[in-house]
Design a protein around this motif. Structure first.
Motif, short mmCIF file in Angstrom:
data_model
loop_
_atom_site.label_atom_id
_atom_site.label_comp_id
_atom_site.label_asym_id
_atom_site.label_seq_id
_atom_site.Cartn_x
_atom_site.Cartn_y
_atom_site.Cartn_z
N LEU A 124 0.91 4.01 -2.80
CA LEU A 124 0.20 5.24 -2.44
C LEU A 124 1.17 6.38 -2.16
N LEU A 125 2.29 6.07 -1.50
CA LEU A 125 3.17 7.13 -1.02
C LEU A 125 4.57 7.07 -1.62
N ARG B 127 0.82 -1.22 0.00
CA ARG B 127 0.00 0.00 0.00
C ARG B 127 0.86 1.27 0.00
N ASP B 128 1.82 1.32 0.91
CA ASP B 128 2.63 2.54 1.02
C ASP B 128 3.53 2.73 -0.19
#
Lengths: 355, 69
Positions: free
Chosen positions: A226-227, A222-223
């Motif tokens: 997303l980031l 996810r990170d």
């Protein structure tokens, strides 16, 4: 992309990669040194919430993970009792995450353990998990939120660590008492386990290190997406490499798609089972292992999700949804689609206004 | 200065809020956060985005960050 070396996640990955295969040598089921989903399912069975006789045991690893995280969070000042972020929605996410995991046969932790021991049927699950996380990330970007939690009293925060201690009491009672209501498997995966002391120490050790490092199989992907942040991903890569080397060294590496311990090679349903888990757990904010750790840190909403996992295991076995090495069951597809529909509707509809 | 309160939000919402504000072009941001994973994530993300971070503990459970670029 790997701008900064992520020390603690890498330490956690290496620790897990060493400890999990060792637990198999000490007696845990094949490619299942530690599995948050399978082990909660075993606990669910030991307490009589399902009656699949081959998967019933109170796993000390789970107890250790919660208590280890609790002790570590007390020392590091991370213990914060909190509650109230859509607990019922999290409960249902837990149920469906467990159903998806039991169609695949493992939580995201075990997924990597399976792969690193040469079980290539896990690859479809990995693809499913990643797709599930991407769908979850899509909802997060659109403003999905289960709302804020609030600080709650210390007594409430102690409930999950206390439950872990009670489980340990029930384990000892089941082992030493006569005619107890605790059920332990006499054969099958539930009968395969390392000694209580070894399992407990392994759980405590991993619980503390996972608490410190925030190790999470969902955040890893996810990170990164997303980031553009690979902090946790580095830990997962360390886990895969370490577990592979340790499995190889211990003679546990057997490459192939079929004949793998407690796994089936139904590509479509390995994919869809993990996709369901991936969406549910991304919406909930972390993998089953991470939820156990959070529940030890005083996050009672994570505790509710863990309850959902336990109930989900009961449902999965009582309704014949959980797969076996022979493959998936007749009822599993319906349950997976209901779960996917639930997660997608929740993802669309649950929102909090963003700044 | 833009102020955002991310207390009580579960991961990854806090850092996502910070990212949205940074992406909107803000150069000075005040973030009120509770401790734990989100605090570390916010610091790491802001550092990677080239912000300098001033951190102040308001009380046991609350940390205030001033992010400036």
């Amino acid at each position: 992309m790997f701008k900064r070396f992520a020390l603690w996640p890498v330490v956690a990955g290496i620790a897990f990669g060493v400890v999990a295969p060792l637990l198999v040598v000490f007696g845990n089921p094949g490619n299942m040194g530690v599995c948050a989903a399978c082990f909660l399912r075993d606990i669910s069975g030991a307490l009589g919430f399902h009656s699949a006789a081959v998967v019933q045991y109170i796993r000390p690893e789970i107890i250790g993970l919660i208590v280890g995280a609790f002790i570590s969070s007390l020392f590091l000042g991370d213990f914060r009792p909190r509650a109230g972020s859509s607990p019922l929605a999290r409960f249902f996410l837990g149920i469906f995450a467990m159903i998806g995991a039991l169609v695949f046969l493992g939580c995201p932790w075990r997924m990597w353990l399976r792969l690193s021991a040469g079980d290539f049927s896990a690859i479809a699950g990995i693809a499913g998990l990643v797709v599930g996380i991407l769908i979850g990330v899509f909802f997060l970007k659109k403003g999905f939120s289960l709302g804020r939690n609030r600080p709650t009293s210390k007594a409430v925060g102690y409930l999950m660590p206390l439950l872990a201690v009670v489980l340990f009491g029930l384990l000892l009672w089941g082992m030493n008492g006569e005619n107890t209501p605790i059920k332990f498997s006499l054969k099958g995966p539930g009968s395969m386990h390392a000694s209580v002391l070894i399992s407990l120490i392994a759980g405590l050790f991993l619980g503390a290190i996972f608490q410190k490092s925030r190790f999470c199989m969902i955040a890893a992907v996810r990170d990164t997406v997303l980031l553009k942040e690979t902090h946790i991903l580095q830990g997962v890569l360390a886990l895969i490499v370490t577990a592979f080397v340790v499995n190889l060294a211990l003679g546990l590496f057997h490459p192939g798609f079929t004949g793998q311990p407690i796994a089936h090679n139904d590509t479509l349903w390995n994919f869809l089972g993990m996709a369901l888990s991936g969406i549910a757990l991304t919406l909930a904010g972390g993998c089953p292992g991470r939820q156990l750790i959070l529940s030890g840190e005083g996050d009672t909403d994570a505790g509710v999700l863990v309850m959902g996992l336990i109930v989900g295991a009961g449902i999965a076995h009582n309704f014949g949804l959980a797969s076996s090495p022979a493959g998936i069951t007749a009822n599993a597809p319906v349950a997976v689609f209901v779960g996917l529909a639930f997660c997608i509707l929740l993802g669309i509809m649950a929102k909090e206004k963003r700044v | 200065m833009k102020t955002i309160d991310v207390r009580g939000l579960s991961c990854p919402a806090p850092v996502l809020e910070v990212k949205n504000v940074i992406d909107s072009g803000a150069k000075e941001i005040k973030v009120i956060s509770d401790c734990g994973a989100s605090t570390e994530n916010i610091q790491r993300f802001a550092q990677n985005a080239g912000f300098t971070i001033a951190m102040k503990k308001l009380d046991d459970d609350t940390t205030e960050f001033i992010l400036t670029k």
